[in-house]
Design a protein around this motif. Structure first.
Motif, short mmCIF file in Angstrom:
data_model
loop_
_atom_site.label_atom_id
_atom_site.label_comp_id
_atom_site.label_asym_id
_atom_site.label_seq_id
_atom_site.Cartn_x
_atom_site.Cartn_y
_atom_site.Cartn_z
N SER A 63 0.88 -1.14 0.02
CA SER A 63 0.22 0.07 -0.20
C SER A 63 0.69 1.31 0.10
O SER A 63 0.60 2.23 0.61
CB SER A 63 -0.83 -0.19 1.22
N LEU A 64 1.88 1.16 -0.93
CA LEU A 64 2.85 2.24 -0.90
C LEU A 64 2.02 3.63 -1.44
O LEU A 64 1.11 3.68 -2.24
CB LEU A 64 4.03 2.28 -1.83
N LYS A 65 2.59 4.72 -0.61
CA LYS A 65 1.93 6.27 -0.89
C LYS A 65 3.19 7.14 -1.64
O LYS A 65 4.18 6.97 -1.13
CB LYS A 65 1.71 6.64 0.20
N PRO A 66 2.71 8.08 -2.10
CA PRO A 66 3.75 8.75 -2.73
C PRO A 66 4.67 9.37 -1.84
O PRO A 66 5.91 9.71 -1.87
CB PRO A 66 2.98 10.02 -3.48
N GLU A 67 4.16 9.71 -0.45
CA GLU A 67 5.04 10.31 0.47
C GLU A 67 5.89 9.23 1.32
O GLU A 67 6.90 9.79 1.98
CB GLU A 67 4.05 10.88 1.80
N ASP A 68 5.88 8.05 0.74
CA ASP A 68 7.04 7.03 1.07
C ASP A 68 8.32 7.08 0.20
O ASP A 68 9.09 6.61 0.53
CB ASP A 68 6.53 5.55 1.02
N THR A 69 8.22 8.10 -1.09
CA THR A 69 9.15 8.10 -1.76
C THR A 69 10.45 8.97 -1.20
O THR A 69 10.30 9.90 -0.46
CB THR A 69 8.83 9.22 -2.88
N THR A 70 11.52 8.25 -1.13
CA THR A 70 12.73 8.63 -0.45
C THR A 70 13.81 7.62 -0.73
O THR A 70 13.53 6.54 -1.22
CB THR A 70 12.65 9.30 0.83
N VAL A 71 14.87 7.91 -0.18
CA VAL A 71 16.11 6.79 -0.12
C VAL A 71 15.78 5.98 1.28
O VAL A 71 15.76 6.53 2.28
CB VAL A 71 17.54 7.46 -0.29
N TYR A 72 15.97 4.75 1.18
CA TYR A 72 16.03 3.75 2.28
C TYR A 72 17.30 3.31 2.48
O TYR A 72 17.91 2.73 1.71
CB TYR A 72 15.04 2.54 1.90
N TYR A 73 17.58 3.13 3.87
CA TYR A 73 18.89 2.46 4.54
C TYR A 73 18.64 1.61 5.55
O TYR A 73 17.73 1.70 6.15
CB TYR A 73 19.78 3.75 5.06
N CYS A 74 19.41 0.45 5.15
CA CYS A 74 19.50 -0.41 6.15
C CYS A 74 20.48 -0.33 7.18
O CYS A 74 21.41 0.33 6.75
CB CYS A 74 19.34 -1.96 5.82
#
Length: 127
Positions: free
Chosen positions: A85-96
């Motif tokens: 259920s991804l949203k436009p506001e989830d857009t970014t760089v993800y780091y583990c």
């Protein structure tokens, strides 16, 4: 030295899903937890999810609770982030990130507790 290699980012439409993976390698270490954070340009890195390596307890930011699921494969030293259920506001760089076992416990929801970081993977959600 420990290396964290992320994969699985990409472009998806709103409502879609992605699964991020992060594999840890390098010298032997004792892992306390692994986590996922994200950071937009000009903003602080924010907590997304974390998992206790031995017991499997999970922690989530309110903004992703019910949509994202963190899991781990101890045999592969890999942590996953299933994002639904991804949203436009989830857009970014993800780091583990990986937190080693320490004499004094540090909250897994804060960046300061983590010892190693991946290079980041871009997630873009189109509206």
């Amino acid at each position: 030295q420990v290396q964290l290699v992320e994969s699985g980012g990409g472009l998806v439409q709103a409502g879609g899903s992605l699964r991020l993976s992060c594999a840890a390698s390098g010298r032997a270490f004792s892992t306390y937890a692994m986590g996922w954070f994200r950071q937009a340009p000009g903003k602080e890195r924010e907590f997304v999810a974390a998992i206790n390596w031995s017991g499997g307890s999970t922690y989530y930011a309110d903004s992703v609770k019910g949509r994202f699921t963190i899991s781990r494969d101890r045999a592969k030293n890999t942590v996953y982030l299933q994002m639904n259920s991804l949203k436009p506001e989830d857009t970014t760089v993800y780091y583990c990130a990986l937190q080693r076992v320490k004499p004094i416990r540090v909250p897994v929801t804060t960046t300061r507790g983590y010892d190693y970081w991946g290079q980041g993977t871009q997630v873009t959600v189109s509206s």
